[in-house]
Design a protein around this motif. Structure first.
Motif, short mmCIF file in Angstrom:
data_model
loop_
_atom_site.label_atom_id
_atom_site.label_comp_id
_atom_site.label_asym_id
_atom_site.label_seq_id
_atom_site.Cartn_x
_atom_site.Cartn_y
_atom_site.Cartn_z
N ILE A 13 48.28 124.03 -29.83
CA ILE A 13 46.93 123.53 -30.08
C ILE A 13 46.81 123.04 -31.51
O ILE A 13 46.28 121.96 -31.77
N LEU A 14 47.36 123.80 -32.44
CA LEU A 14 47.21 123.44 -33.87
C LEU A 14 47.94 122.16 -34.23
O LEU A 14 47.50 121.44 -35.14
N ILE A 15 49.05 121.86 -33.56
CA ILE A 15 49.74 120.61 -33.90
C ILE A 15 49.20 119.43 -33.08
O ILE A 15 49.68 118.32 -33.19
N GLY A 16 48.18 119.70 -32.28
CA GLY A 16 47.54 118.59 -31.56
C GLY A 16 48.26 118.20 -30.28
O GLY A 16 47.94 117.20 -29.66
N GLN A 17 49.24 119.00 -29.87
CA GLN A 17 50.00 118.67 -28.66
C GLN A 17 49.16 118.93 -27.41
O GLN A 17 49.25 118.18 -26.44
N VAL A 18 48.36 119.97 -27.46
CA VAL A 18 47.55 120.36 -26.31
C VAL A 18 46.08 120.38 -26.71
O VAL A 18 45.74 120.89 -27.78
N LEU A 19 45.25 119.80 -25.88
CA LEU A 19 43.80 119.84 -26.10
C LEU A 19 43.27 121.18 -25.61
O LEU A 19 43.56 121.59 -24.49
N LEU A 41 37.83 129.96 -32.89
CA LEU A 41 38.90 129.94 -33.88
C LEU A 41 40.21 129.66 -33.17
O LEU A 41 40.45 130.18 -32.07
N SER A 42 41.05 128.82 -33.77
CA SER A 42 42.41 128.64 -33.24
C SER A 42 43.40 129.03 -34.31
O SER A 42 43.31 128.55 -35.44
N VAL A 43 44.34 129.90 -33.94
CA VAL A 43 45.41 130.27 -34.88
C VAL A 43 46.75 130.05 -34.22
O VAL A 43 46.85 129.97 -32.99
#
Lengths: 431, 431
Positions: A13-19, A41-43
């Motif tokens: 999620i953080l690298i934008g690979q998955v919405l 929050l996303s970690v």
């Protein structure tokens, strides 16, 4: 009101690979039982980040829902983090979940690896909610005041969307049991054709006179239209339903036939209901919408009962050769014209033998605009057993947004014509 | 590596009304210049929450990108929060942004309200990046060590997705200027037909032998296929490009024609390129995909150059009456059969006069499955000037996912046939 936080765990999620779609699904679900999400929050897949992120959320919220990080390869890291936070020392295999894992592996013909079976390993201090859609169990931690003064509850869900969403009914049921919530009653009506800003002007008097315990929300969506939701906290369900229906009924004289349904209705599902009820059939002739109207109509399960098919006449040769549009019509008025779109609608009714049809011809862009017919122009035609009509509309989006607007407005015009033909003003509010 | 955080502001996200797509777009964009997003946070329209959320992010990251909360009605709250964090006391109107606001209002025929013009009000301590897609300017705060020891940079973007995304090239350019980043060179190739787990097995030897400074990433997508990205940090652009191309070239003997393009190519864009280059035309006949193939082909700007149109033959009467499928074919073999899908493909080529065509007939579900043809079964037919072929595939998703799989696999089979017809094995890697 109870305060909740949602924490998604995972580098993808953080690298934008998955919405991240889980957070929205969870917050919607919480909202429906009257629990407000205050933080999302996303970690990443990093023990320190997970621990410090979850700790800070647990300190400030009554409920924390974590998703992700429970796959067989990432297992250690999330479980270690949860153990560190909750002070867990001992573990056991949840036998019911283990059975599900074994049966899933067997079905797929995959060997039982230790990694897979270990997914059923849960801390003794947790309660387990069985995951019937996947392998990793859902765990619940009811934290005491020694750990967190506010005694929050932590739920750990898998990250795979259909597993996370599949667990939500169990999670909300657990929250209801544990927290004795105020009952909340929602009802939504669905409208199309009036933009949010104009709608809020039109409804300002009505909204001011709403009983104090009712709250109105506007939920806009390009494809569905504008949903209006009334909510009442507390009270008895039967009474509230009648009271909300009374308030919504007052909208009919104000916004009339822009109201087309309630709840999760969409233009295409309501068109399907109208056709099924009246035993009528439908076809489509699409130029600028390129197949999207047909795709939306057929997205409704069971649409083969009333939908015969469509012609996407992207080229003029198909408009003429397949739909029978006159060459002179295109030469004199152009393909984007009232005349052409009416002939398209009538042509597809003729070749498919349907009762109703919808047709579009327009300029989605970025190229193709001409003086008098700028990019964003669309002609929509509807043919019914009674008559054939056409309407022109102009939008200002990019190609993608224009096509969605064209298709949605065509479906709405079709809906209005079917309603008129089948019964006059069908009231769709009290369905 | 620089550490970034993304903060979205707005109740609409927290209550689940709006799906946050900005965070993904921003993190992808940061990733492309070698900046790693470590945290994503969503907070509501509440001054205290915004201030404490942003403060904690600024303390731990080099770059914080905030989106949302800049509309005319919410203006005060976000600007007040930013002022509190950055110690701003004085404000001015940014004249260039004011001109854009005035011209936008004029175009829409809306009066210039104070609320609207005030959107151009910016803190003296900020730098402004003009927002050409909307009214609220993008502001940049370079924070000194008295406020935050790590001297982070804070960017404030509008929440409207096309405005936020429209600002990203300016934001990444600013980050490059301000931080003197290590150069990063990425190249992506796009494949279809080999699932991620099998692909990673097939590529394990190749991956092991990759030079140490190259990193491989798998980026799966149901519609596009599986993208493979190689990244190199540092070094000179021209050299890296050649080195990465060399590595990708080694994949051709391993995964062959599953490779169909590079960068942002999609099946539909590559099909368009192949047809445009060869001067050939295309049509489609869709049953179970209901219009989705046509909608995807026409989502490519300029597709009217090669795409003539389609017939969605949802009913058997349209399969027979419009496409000319033989009644005996349907009676003997059923509509979901090799024979039927071949006749559909040939029929739509005949009536549209196209060079190529693609056809689908299958069972998307939830109903309609029969012994030997379970839900998820699809027959795909491709007709070219040389020959007509058909392939059967079976998927196990729900209705929506099955239709996407049917359409994507049909487009891939079409792509392979056009490639074979036009030139044999076109190498698409070095485009």
């Amino acid at each position: 009101m109870l305060k909740a936080a949602i924490c998604t765990i995972g580098d993808e999620i953080l690298i934008g690979q998955v919405l991240d779609t889980n957070s929205q699904a969870i917050s919607k679900s919480l909202e429906s039982i009257g629990v407000r999400t205050e933080t999302m929050l996303s970690v990443g897949d990093d023990t320190d980040e997970i621990i410090s992120g979850l700790r800070s959320l647990l300190n400030k919220h009554d409920i924390v829902i974590a998703t992700g990080g429970l796959g067989p390869t990432k297992d250690d890291i999330t479980k270690k983090s949860l153990a560190a936070i909750t002070g867990t020392k001992s573990w056991h295999i949840d036998e019911e979940q283990e059975k599900i894992i074994v049966s899933m592996l067997d079905k797929r013909g995959i060997a039982h690896t230790r990694d897979n079976l270990n997914q059923a390993l849960v801390p003794d201090s947790s309660e387990v909610i069985i995951n019937r859609c996947g392998m990793a169990p859902i765990t619940v931690y009811r934290l005491n005041e020694e750990l967190f003064a506010n005694r929050p509850v932590l739920y750990s869900l898998p990250g795979v969307p259909h597993e996370a969403i599949g667990a939500l009914p169990d999670i909300t049921a657990d929250i209801r049991r544990h927290f004795s919530l105020t009952d909340i009653y929602h009802k939504t009506i669905v409208t199309f054709g009036i933009p949010e800003s104009i709608m809020s002007d039109m409804l300002s008097d009505w909204e001011e006179k709403l009983p104090e315990d009712m709250k109105l929300a506007y939920l806009p969506d390009t494809s569905i239209g504008l949903r209006l939701r009334l909510s009442i906290y507390g009270g008895k369900r039967e009474e509230e339903e009648a009271r909300i229906n009374d308030e919504f009924a007052k909208l009919v004289p104000i916004i009339g036939d822009s109201i087309y349904g309630s709840g999760n209705d969409t233009l295409e599902s309501v068109i399907g209901d109208l056709l099924r009820r009246s035993g009528k059939t439908l076809s489509a002739a699409e130029s600028c919408t390129g197949g999207m109207i047909s795709a939306r109509i057929t997205s409704v399960a069971g649409s083969s009962e009333y939908y015969l098919g469509s012609v996407t006449s992207y080229s003029n040769s198909v408009k003429q050769g397949v739909l029978g549009v006159n060459q002179e019509t295109i030469e004199c008025f152009g393909a984007v014209s009232e005349q052409c779109v009416k002939e398209m609608a009538e042509g597809v009714r003729r070749i498919t033998g349907s009762d109703f049809s919808v047709a579009t011809s327009g300029i989605a862009g970025p190229g193709g605009g001409v003086p008098g017919k700028p990019v964003g122009t669309v002609w929509i035609g509807i043919s019914s057993p009674d008559r054939t009509i056409a309407r022109k509309m102009v939008f200002t989006g990019d190609r993608k947004r224009n096509v969605i607007s064209f298709a949605s407005n065509a479906l709405n015009l079709l809906r209005l014509e079917i309603e008129k033909y089948t019964s006059g003003n069908t009231s769709t509010i009290n369905n």
